[in-house]
Design a protein around this motif. Structure first.
Motif, PDB file in Angstrom:
ATOM      1  N   UNK A 207      45.839 -12.525  44.339  1.00 15.73           N
ATOM      2  CA  UNK A 207      45.212 -13.554  45.176  1.00 15.73           C
ATOM      3  C   UNK A 207      46.195 -14.635  45.595  1.00 15.73           C
ATOM      4  N   UNK A 208      47.097 -15.003  44.694  1.00 14.26           N
ATOM      5  CA  UNK A 208      47.966 -16.153  44.953  1.00 14.26           C
ATOM      6  C   UNK A 208      49.279 -15.786  45.635  1.00 14.26           C
ATOM      7  N   UNK A 209      49.777 -14.563  45.393  1.00 17.48           N
ATOM      8  CA  UNK A 209      51.154 -14.268  45.796  1.00 17.48           C
ATOM      9  C   UNK A 209      51.317 -13.117  46.786  1.00 17.48           C
ATOM     10  N   UNK A 210      50.242 -12.476  47.179  1.00 14.04           N
ATOM     11  CA  UNK A 210      50.375 -11.328  48.082  1.00 14.04           C
ATOM     12  C   UNK A 210      49.680 -11.594  49.416  1.00 14.04           C
ATOM     13  N   UNK A 211      50.117 -10.919  50.486  1.00 19.49           N
ATOM     14  CA  UNK A 211      49.428 -11.067  51.778  1.00 19.49           C
ATOM     15  C   UNK A 211      47.946 -10.692  51.692  1.00 19.49           C
ATOM     16  N   UNK A 212      47.628  -9.676  50.887  1.00 20.09           N
ATOM     17  CA  UNK A 212      46.227  -9.282  50.744  1.00 20.09           C
ATOM     18  C   UNK A 212      45.387 -10.459  50.254  1.00 20.09           C
ATOM     19  N   UNK A 213      45.864 -11.155  49.227  1.00 22.18           N
ATOM     20  CA  UNK A 213      45.134 -12.293  48.688  1.00 22.18           C
ATOM     21  C   UNK A 213      44.990 -13.416  49.696  1.00 22.18           C
ATOM     22  N   UNK A 214      46.074 -13.718  50.403  1.00 24.40           N
ATOM     23  CA  UNK A 214      46.015 -14.787  51.415  1.00 24.40           C
ATOM     24  C   UNK A 214      45.071 -14.419  52.549  1.00 24.40           C
ATOM     25  N   UNK A 215      45.122 -13.169  52.971  1.00 25.75           N
ATOM     26  CA  UNK A 215      44.228 -12.721  54.050  1.00 25.75           C
ATOM     27  C   UNK A 215      42.773 -12.746  53.594  1.00 25.75           C
ATOM     28  N   UNK A 216      42.546 -12.442  52.321  1.00 29.19           N
ATOM     29  CA  UNK A 216      41.188 -12.472  51.783  1.00 29.19           C
ATOM     30  C   UNK A 216      40.620 -13.892  51.873  1.00 29.19           C
ATOM     31  N   UNK A 217      41.426 -14.875  51.517  1.00 30.47           N
ATOM     32  CA  UNK A 217      41.003 -16.278  51.624  1.00 30.47           C
ATOM     33  C   UNK A 217      40.722 -16.656  53.073  1.00 30.47           C
ATOM     34  N   UNK A 218      41.592 -16.207  53.962  1.00 33.26           N
ATOM     35  CA  UNK A 218      41.429 -16.519  55.378  1.00 33.26           C
ATOM     36  C   UNK A 218      40.145 -15.912  55.933  1.00 33.26           C
ATOM     37  N   UNK A 219      39.865 -14.668  55.535  1.00 33.57           N
ATOM     38  CA  UNK A 219      38.653 -13.995  56.018  1.00 33.57           C
ATOM     39  C   UNK A 219      37.412 -14.753  55.560  1.00 33.57           C
ATOM     40  N   UNK A 220      37.391 -15.158  54.296  1.00 35.42           N
ATOM     41  CA  UNK A 220      36.249 -15.915  53.790  1.00 35.42           C
ATOM     42  C   UNK A 220      36.106 -17.265  54.441  1.00 35.42           C
ATOM     43  N   UNK A 222      37.258 -18.114  57.647  1.00 33.68           N
ATOM     44  CA  UNK A 222      36.877 -17.953  59.057  1.00 33.68           C
ATOM     45  C   UNK A 222      37.228 -16.535  59.487  1.00 33.68           C
ATOM     46  N   UNK A 223      36.266 -15.652  59.419  1.00 34.89           N
ATOM     47  CA  UNK A 223      36.518 -14.239  59.702  1.00 34.89           C
ATOM     48  C   UNK A 223      36.927 -14.010  61.141  1.00 34.89           C
ATOM     49  N   UNK A 224      36.307 -14.711  62.087  1.00 35.08           N
ATOM     50  CA  UNK A 224      36.607 -14.516  63.508  1.00 35.08           C
ATOM     51  C   UNK A 224      38.038 -14.941  63.818  1.00 35.08           C
ATOM     52  N   UNK A 225      38.422 -16.107  63.325  1.00 35.45           N
ATOM     53  CA  UNK A 225      39.783 -16.596  63.568  1.00 35.45           C
ATOM     54  C   UNK A 225      40.817 -15.679  62.927  1.00 35.45           C
ATOM     55  N   UNK A 226      40.495 -15.151  61.756  1.00 37.15           N
ATOM     56  CA  UNK A 226      41.415 -14.230  61.080  1.00 37.15           C
ATOM     57  C   UNK A 226      41.586 -12.955  61.888  1.00 37.15           C
ATOM     58  N   UNK A 227      40.513 -12.453  62.450  1.00 30.56           N
ATOM     59  CA  UNK A 227      40.577 -11.244  63.283  1.00 30.56           C
ATOM     60  C   UNK A 227      41.420 -11.496  64.530  1.00 30.56           C
ATOM     61  N   UNK A 228      41.233 -12.670  65.135  1.00 29.41           N
ATOM     62  CA  UNK A 228      41.996 -13.007  66.347  1.00 29.41           C
ATOM     63  C   UNK A 228      43.475 -13.206  66.046  1.00 29.41           C
ATOM     64  N   UNK A 229      43.776 -13.486  64.776  1.00 29.71           N
ATOM     65  CA  UNK A 229      45.179 -13.645  64.385  1.00 29.71           C
ATOM     66  C   UNK A 229      45.871 -12.300  64.186  1.00 29.71           C
ATOM     67  N   UNK A 230      45.156 -11.213  64.398  1.00 30.56           N
ATOM     68  CA  UNK A 230      45.744  -9.891  64.314  1.00 30.56           C
ATOM     69  C   UNK A 230      45.660  -9.240  62.956  1.00 30.56           C
ATOM     70  N   UNK A 231      44.910  -9.830  62.050  1.00 29.79           N
ATOM     71  CA  UNK A 231      44.761  -9.282  60.699  1.00 29.79           C
ATOM     72  C   UNK A 231      43.626  -8.262  60.700  1.00 29.79           C
ATOM     73  N   UNK A 232      43.842  -7.140  60.007  1.00 30.51           N
ATOM     74  CA  UNK A 232      42.851  -6.059  59.969  1.00 30.51           C
ATOM     75  C   UNK A 232      41.727  -6.424  58.997  1.00 30.51           C
TER      76      UNK A 232
END
Length: 345
Positions: A207-220, A222-232
């Motif tokens: 959660x703290x040190x990997x892109x997966x963890x950071x993206x998970x926080x971002x999705x929670x 603001x999911x729409x903004x995260x999607x527009x940022x190009x994250x799957x």
């Protein structure tokens, strides 16, 4: 006069920043402070509570709820929810017990050499969790069905499958090679407790040190903004449900090892305890916020209360009453912390 006028703004700007840091620290670690106070009260009021053996017992009893709480935390941080974890845990335990158990409805599969039962049963339990998690993730992401509905349905059908597979009978007699996790100790601490600690270390790092963890926080957040940022977003959310299912399967494997088998009602009520620990631990119900260190403290807090009630010889229903009160208090606390953050941080 001139000097005072010049230095006053400097001091006034520093103090609010310091107060914000202190306030942020208290909000993030409030559950640890509560845990310390509770343990201090129990140690002062209950004879022989302050013992290493009791604290090790608290840690060991936290294992199963603590592990499924990690999976629940991941889905909540992503802005979703997984109510199926309790039933998935029971299903994984039953599949393993039916395959390797020698008593009840067990199939008594014998592998040569005997130690192969350990890794094979673990892979089976993880596979069961991954399958249910994949079903949940696909229904939520691909068909856009609310995660609450999807995982509630999984909670029901998976528990029904446990009963159907076992015929409502207990299964027991797992081989000794599978019971290692429940029997062995390292440095005086049970392997079950070490597994709990390892799971929290690994997923706290993720959660703290990997892109997966950071993206998970971002999705929670603001999911729409995260999607527009190009994250799957879809792939990450699906992977989160798969991980949650696998963690539940792992907990089921450990629980089968602890009980040397499985029953149709295995683990009933653990979902609500895990949910209580997660919310008490500071994971926001709105998503995008939470730390596993807080969840770990929430799990220990619930286990400490249950242990204290057992030591005092009080009826078990007191545990449920207190846990229910803690869940309500945690939800109110979550609302209060969000309000404080909006106003002052």
């Amino acid at each position: 006069m001139t000097t005072e006028t010049a230095t006053a703004p400097h001091n006034s700007s520093e103090m609010p920043a310091r107060r914000r840091q202190v306030l942020e620290f208290l909000l993030d670690n409030l559950v640890w402070l509560i845990l310390i106070v509770v343990l201090a009260v129990f140690s002062a009021s209950i004879d022989q509570f302050l013992q290493i053996g009791i604290f090790i017992n608290i840690l060991q009893n936290s294992t199963f709820i603590g592990i499924i709480a990690v999976g629940l935390s991941l889905t909540l941080i992503a802005g979703h929810m997984d109510l199926s974890i309790e039933s998935v845990m029971a299903l994984a335990a039953m599949v393993v017990a039916l395959t390797f158990g020698t008593g009840g409805a067990g199939g008594a599969l014998a592998l040569e050499p005997a130690w192969l039962a350990f890794p094979v049963s673990l892979l089976m339990a993880l596979a069961v969790g991954a399958i249910v998690g994949t079903i949940n993730g696909v229904l939520v992401v691909r068909l856009s069905i609310n995660a609450f509905i999807v995982t509630l349905a999984s909670f029901i059908w998976a528990r029904g499958l446990v009963v159907a597979l076992s015929g409502g009978r207990s299964v027991y007699g797992l081989p000794d090679s599978m019971r290692v996790m429940a029997i062995d100790h390292i440095y005086g601490i049970p392997l079950l407790a070490w597994m709990l600690i390892l799971v929290y270390i690994v997923f706290a790092f993720i959660l703290a040190k990997t892109p997966f963890g950071r993206h998970l926080m971002m999705i929670g957040g603001n999911e729409v903004a995260t999607y527009r940022a190009g994250i799957k977003v879809g792939a990450i959310v699906t992977a989160t449900f798969v991980l949650s299912g696998m963690l539940a399967g792992f907990a089921g494997w450990l629980l089968a090892s602890r009980t040397a088998g499985a029953t149709a009602n295995l683990g009933i009520g653990m979902l609500f305890q895990a949910f209580a620990a997660v919310v008490i631990g500071g994971v926001s119900l709105k998503g995008g916020q939470g730390r596993l260190s807080g969840v770990f403290a929430g799990v220990l807090l619930l286990s400490s209360i249950q242990t204290a009630i057992n030591v005092m010889g009080m009826p078990p229903h007191y545990t449920q009453m207190i846990q229910g009160g803690l869940v309500l208090a945690a939800v109110l606390l979550d609302t209060m912390k969000n309000t404080i953050r909006r106003r002052y941080l």
